[in-house]
Motif scaffolding. Structure first.
Motif, PDB file in Angstrom:
ATOM      1  N   PHE A 447       0.821  -1.222   0.000  1.00  0.00           N
ATOM      2  CA  PHE A 447       0.000   0.000   0.000  1.00  0.00           C
ATOM      3  C   PHE A 447       0.851   1.267   0.000  1.00  0.00           C
ATOM      4  CE2 PHE A 447      -2.771  -3.289   1.704  1.00  0.00           C
ATOM      5  CZ  PHE A 447      -3.948  -3.064   1.015  1.00  0.00           C
ATOM      6  N   LEU A 448       2.101   1.162  -0.440  1.00  0.00           N
ATOM      7  CA  LEU A 448       2.976   2.336  -0.503  1.00  0.00           C
ATOM      8  C   LEU A 448       3.531   2.500  -1.909  1.00  0.00           C
ATOM      9  CD1 LEU A 448       4.967   1.838   2.835  1.00  0.00           C
ATOM     10  CD2 LEU A 448       3.252   3.613   2.377  1.00  0.00           C
ATOM     11  N   ASP A 449       3.648   3.758  -2.349  1.00  0.00           N
ATOM     12  CA  ASP A 449       4.249   3.993  -3.663  1.00  0.00           C
ATOM     13  C   ASP A 449       5.766   4.157  -3.530  1.00  0.00           C
ATOM     14  OD1 ASP A 449       4.769   6.578  -2.759  1.00  0.00           O
ATOM     15  OD2 ASP A 449       3.118   7.491  -3.874  1.00  0.00           O
ATOM     16  N   GLU A 450       6.425   4.492  -4.622  1.00  0.00           N
ATOM     17  CA  GLU A 450       7.887   4.578  -4.618  1.00  0.00           C
ATOM     18  C   GLU A 450       8.409   5.710  -3.742  1.00  0.00           C
ATOM     19  OE1 GLU A 450       6.129   6.721  -8.173  1.00  0.00           O
ATOM     20  OE2 GLU A 450       5.932   4.751  -7.215  1.00  0.00           O
ATOM     21  N   ASN A 451       7.520   6.668  -3.384  1.00  0.00           N
ATOM     22  CA  ASN A 451       7.920   7.789  -2.521  1.00  0.00           C
ATOM     23  C   ASN A 451       7.552   7.564  -1.056  1.00  0.00           C
ATOM     24  OD1 ASN A 451       8.909   9.337  -4.751  1.00  0.00           O
ATOM     25  ND2 ASN A 451       6.773   9.847  -5.269  1.00  0.00           N
ATOM     26  N   GLY A 452       7.045   6.381  -0.744  1.00  0.00           N
ATOM     27  CA  GLY A 452       6.665   6.098   0.635  1.00  0.00           C
ATOM     28  C   GLY A 452       5.321   6.678   1.026  1.00  0.00           C
ATOM     29  N   GLU A 453       4.533   7.121   0.040  1.00  0.00           N
ATOM     30  CA  GLU A 453       3.205   7.657   0.314  1.00  0.00           C
ATOM     31  C   GLU A 453       2.162   6.542   0.201  1.00  0.00           C
ATOM     32  OE1 GLU A 453       2.483  10.771   1.365  1.00  0.00           O
ATOM     33  OE2 GLU A 453       4.669  11.022   1.443  1.00  0.00           O
TER      34      GLU A 453
END
Length: 525
Positions: A447-453
């Motif tokens: 549930f996280l994208d490459e930017n940690g969001e």
């Protein structure tokens, strides 16, 4: 823990009783029937029904493919190990996303994978909107109440009323958030009383979730030491755990015979009837103190509606629907959330590095001096991802509650008659590798994208989707965040065994997933 080790012995007894029962009914009701082949005692015309001809007869409706069923037994042999969820997933690998199994003589359509389940729950939701059979509950609910009725008119009226009334008493509003914060602080005080000794957390978490829903339904809470509260929680857990066990699975297949056979499944009906009696007493208390100009709860508003429609013989606002709807809402509001919270503590002990990151984010965003609130969630992407991953991995309702077709339909080229049961396998969606990069492991990166969001995922449907989704979805979301974060804000979690020795596989997997019993110590931070 719920079944004899020698499952074969039990199945032999069940099959024997099935054959005896069918034989008895045949000879007892024989009367002046049309001519036919001479039946044998017990076996009837089993020998005349060759395997191939029987299957041809069963499948002439152009149902989806599936394993070959046996007369009377259906696909019992393919499901005989008791882990029905694993068995069905294994069958889907052979027969595809949509296939047919026979629970005894009853055909059931099993649907797996995000695309196929989405069709059933959302794209063609109205075709599959009726509630399917759940034999161990149906025998007590008798088609009354909001969650387990297959009467569409009844469901629509009760759903509309319940959603509106529960919203009026806080669900989805700031008032219920305040109430959950208060209950979370009560829970923290209970954990502090344990003085860092090892305890089983489920017992405590169930008290908190019970009080939240009890406030909405009846207008007051119980003290954590209240004997009545403890008894009700025990009855509820007994019901859902046995219904999900091997006993419950056997009853689902052969309920017409199993109802006469002693076993753990009999406790389901004893517990449900005791719960109904408890609710009768509580409803009478609310009725006695009812102020129609100032209703305090869901039950009060239902009683007022009953009085207004008491001259209508077809009204759905009657005592049967009140008692059964209330009990069904209790199960949804207590067992689902308390089980998920219990599982969350086990998972966070299993993965201490993840817990450490959550603690760090709590300290940065909330601190340790104020209560968590829902608006904090958007500022805590890692924690938000962890909570979603807990719900995904926990896989609380792996088979979902069954649906039933509302008319004769054509689905993916197959002809499915009206009132056919359908299992939309939520577990296959929550672990669909095309939507989750780490489908079979506990990993917040799902549930996280490459930017940690935090990243939303359409395949995240732990409580189903569409018109018949659990009414308490929003309540569950608020409780999960506030109660779990309040616990972690105040405590470190200490396991009596090393993390690598913790077993996070379900103890029971059927209608629901339940973790193995475990203990931990709550160490003040």
């Amino acid at each position: 823990m719920y079944l004899l080790d020698d499952v074969t012995l039990l199945l032999t007894a069940v099959v024997s009783c099935l054959l005896l029962f069918i034989s008895f009914m045949h000879f007892w009701k024989k009367g002046n029937l049309p001519p036919g082949p001479t039946p044998l005692p017990i076996l009837g015309n089993l020998l005349q029904l060759s395997k191939g001809d029987l299957v041809k007869s069963l499948l002439k409706r152009n149902l989806p493919p599936g394993p070959t069923p046996l007369p009377i037994l259906g696909n019992l042999l393919q499901l005989s190990k008791g882990d029905i969820v694993k068995s069905l997933l294994n069958l889907s690998e052979k027969y595809g996303e949509v296939f047919t199994i026979y629970l005894g003589s009853r055909p059931v359509i099993v649907v797996t994978g995000y695309k196929a389940v989405k069709e059933v729950l959302l794209d063609r939701g109205d075709d599959f909107l009726a509630r399917g059979n759940v034999a161990c509950f149906d025998s007590v609910y008798k088609n009354y109440g909001i969650a387990f009725t297959s009467d569409m008119d009844r469901w629509k009226k009760l759903r509309r009323f319940s959603a509106s009334t529960m919203k009026d008493f806080g669900m989805g509003k700031r008032t219920i958030e305040d109430r959950i914060q208060e209950e979370a602080l009560c829970l923290v005080m209970e954990f502090k009383k344990t003085k860092e000794f090892l305890v089983e957390p489920r017992h405590y978490l169930s008290k908190a979730t019970f009080n939240v829903i009890f406030t909405i339904m009846f207008g007051n809470r119980h003290d954590y030491k209240d004997a009545e509260l403890l008894n009700v929680m025990s009855l509820m857990y007994t019901t859902v755990s046995i219904a999900s066990s091997k006993w419950g699975q056997l009853y689902e297949m052969f309920h017409r015979v199993m109802r006469y056979i002693p076993g753990e499944h009999q406790k389901i009906f004893i517990s449900l009837n005791k719960l109904i009696q408890f609710l009768k007493k509580r409803v009478e208390l609310n009725k006695k103190n009812l102020d129609e100009s100032n209703p305090r709860s869901y039950v009060d508003v239902f009683l007022i509606r009953m009085e207004k429609e008491n001259t209508n013989p077809k009204t759905e606002f009657n005592m049967n629907n009140l008692l059964n709807s209330t009990l069904q809402i209790f199960f949804a509001g207590v067992e689902t959330i308390s089980t998920t919270l219990t599982y969350s503590l086990l998972l966070l002990m299993k993965y201490p590095k993840i817990l450490e990151k959550v603690h760090k984010e709590i300290d940065q965003v909330i601190g340790r001096d104020r209560c968590p609130k829902m608006q904090d969630q958007s500022q805590m992407p890692f924690t938000d991802a962890v909570i979603h991953e807990i719900q995904r991995f926990t896989d609380l309702l792996p088979m979902s509650l069954p649906r039933k077709t509302t008319a004769d339909i054509t689905y993916r080229g197959y002809s499915i008659p009206k009132n056919t049961n359908v299992y939309p396998m939520l577990t296959s969606v929550l672990k669909d590798p095309t939507h989750f990069p780490y489908p079979n492991e506990f990993n917040p990166q799902n549930f996280l994208d490459e930017n940690g969001e935090f990243k939303k995922n359409d395949a995240f449907i732990p409580l189903a989707a569409g018109k018949r989704i659990c009414m308490g979805e929003n309540l569950a979301r608020v409780e999960m965040f506030i109660i779990l974060i309040t616990i972690l804000q105040n405590f470190n979690l200490k396991s009596p065994v090393p993390p690598e020795d913790l077993d996070i596989t379900p103890d029971i997997s059927g209608l629901g997933n339940f973790p193995k019993l475990f203990k931990l110590a709550f160490i003040s931070r």
